[in-house]
Design a protein around this motif. Structure first.
Motif, mmCIF file in Angstrom:
data_model
loop_
_atom_site.group_PDB
_atom_site.id
_atom_site.type_symbol
_atom_site.label_atom_id
_atom_site.label_comp_id
_atom_site.label_asym_id
_atom_site.label_seq_id
_atom_site.Cartn_x
_atom_site.Cartn_y
_atom_site.Cartn_z
ATOM 1 N N VAL A 93 0.839 -1.207 0.000
ATOM 2 C CA VAL A 93 0.000 0.000 0.000
ATOM 3 C C VAL A 93 0.871 1.253 0.000
ATOM 4 O O VAL A 93 0.600 2.230 -0.717
ATOM 5 C CB VAL A 93 -0.956 -0.010 1.209
ATOM 6 N N TYR A 94 1.927 1.234 0.792
ATOM 7 C CA TYR A 94 2.861 2.362 0.873
ATOM 8 C C TYR A 94 3.479 2.653 -0.496
ATOM 9 O O TYR A 94 3.524 3.812 -0.956
ATOM 10 C CB TYR A 94 3.953 2.002 1.886
ATOM 11 N N GLY A 97 0.853 3.930 -3.038
ATOM 12 C CA GLY A 97 0.514 5.330 -2.782
ATOM 13 C C GLY A 97 1.552 6.288 -3.319
ATOM 14 O O GLY A 97 1.215 7.354 -3.856
ATOM 15 N N ARG A 100 1.168 6.390 -7.109
ATOM 16 C CA ARG A 100 -0.118 6.992 -7.461
ATOM 17 C C ARG A 100 -0.038 8.524 -7.431
ATOM 18 O O ARG A 100 -0.602 9.206 -8.297
ATOM 19 C CB ARG A 100 -1.209 6.502 -6.521
ATOM 20 N N GLU A 101 0.685 9.067 -6.469
ATOM 21 C CA GLU A 101 0.786 10.527 -6.376
ATOM 22 C C GLU A 101 1.625 11.104 -7.518
ATOM 23 O O GLU A 101 1.304 12.160 -8.062
ATOM 24 C CB GLU A 101 1.373 10.930 -5.018
ATOM 25 N N LEU A 140 -9.239 -0.416 -2.138
ATOM 26 C CA LEU A 140 -8.589 0.785 -2.663
ATOM 27 C C LEU A 140 -9.094 1.150 -4.052
ATOM 28 O O LEU A 140 -9.388 2.320 -4.329
ATOM 29 C CB LEU A 140 -7.074 0.570 -2.716
#
Length: 259
Positions: A93-94, A97, A100-101, A140
């Motif tokens: 997940v880290y 993320g 994704r940004e 998510l």
């Protein structure tokens, strides 16, 4: 069944700071593929490389995927790390993320996720890890495509839970009788024409020869050629040429659950 189009994916952005993995030809490979698996900082990659690789993919019109690995820069994510499924999914997940940004900053979205190296192989056989990973992805973003092998536990659970799955064929890896790739930490330079013929046969006949010399059936939606394989650019070029000669176009993936 003969394929008329196929996704072609490759691992991108696998350097760290000034260091590059493989031949360092991401800029040359990117326009030739349809999906890029971008390293997210744990097995390789850093913020600057991620940002640059996302820009390359956007410019080339290539689908962006998060290439998620063990926290193992020294071993390039190819060493097994003993950790709980929850801890590993938290790491995933880290990493997702972070990429994704960078994608959001570039005005594009994440198309898929693909575990890397030893994490990919662990998920392929570990039901607890695969189930928790897919349940997390469902929360998510249930539209994210998950790249995996057809014979894997990951593929079975993704289909069970309804997560879009893209089954991979590995051009530059050997297969065993189960339909799994033979995991290796070091790959020698390969003959581009032999690799192209292997991919073409899989696309035309749905079959591949194993390390034991047996033919097995293989189901897949995407062909992977690793950018860190020595001579990767020549492998991609020869494969594209062989597919084009047989009227098989390179195109974004169609998830298996959409069939």
């Amino acid at each position: 069944m003969r394929k008329h189009s196929i996704d072609l994916n490759s691992d991108m952005g696998e350097g760290f700071g000034p260091w590059k993995i493989g031949d360092g030809v991401d800029e040359d490979i990117m326009p030739l593929i349809s999906s890029a698996n971008i390293a997210t900082g744990f097995h390789a990659g850093d913020p600057n490389i991620m940002a640059r690789t996302v820009h390359l993919a956007r410019t080339a019109g290539v689908g962006i995927g998060a290439h998620l690995g063990f926290r193992d820069l020294v071993g390039f994510g190819r060493r097994n790390i003993t950790e709980t499924p929850q801890a590993l999914v938290n790491d995933i997940v880290y990493q997702l993320g972070a990429l994704r940004e960078f994608a959001r900053l570039a005005g594009v979205s994440i198309q898929h996720v693909k575990p890397h190296g030893a994490l990919y192989m662990l998920a392929a056989r570990d039901e607890s890890l695969s189930r928790l990973l897919i349940e997390t992805l469902r929360t998510l973003d249930p539209t994210l495509m998950l790249y995996c092998m057809e014979m894997s536990v990951t593929c079975r659970i993704a289909r069970e839970l309804g997560q879009p799955v893209v089954r991979e064929f590995y051009a530059d890896r050997d297969y065993d009788r189960s339909g799994s790739i033979v995991f290796t930490r070091q790959v020698d330079r390969l003959d581009p024409e032999r690799i192209a013929a292997k991919v073409l046969r899989a696309c035309l006949e749905g079959r591949v020869k194993t390390v034991d010399g047996e033919d097995i059936e293989i189901g897949f939606d995407s062909v992977c050629i690793h950018s860190d394989t020595p001579g990767a650019l020549a492998l991609v070029q020869a494969t594209r040429a062989a597919l084009a000669r047989n009227d098989i176009r390179i195109a974004p993936p169609l998830p298996a659950v959409a069939r």
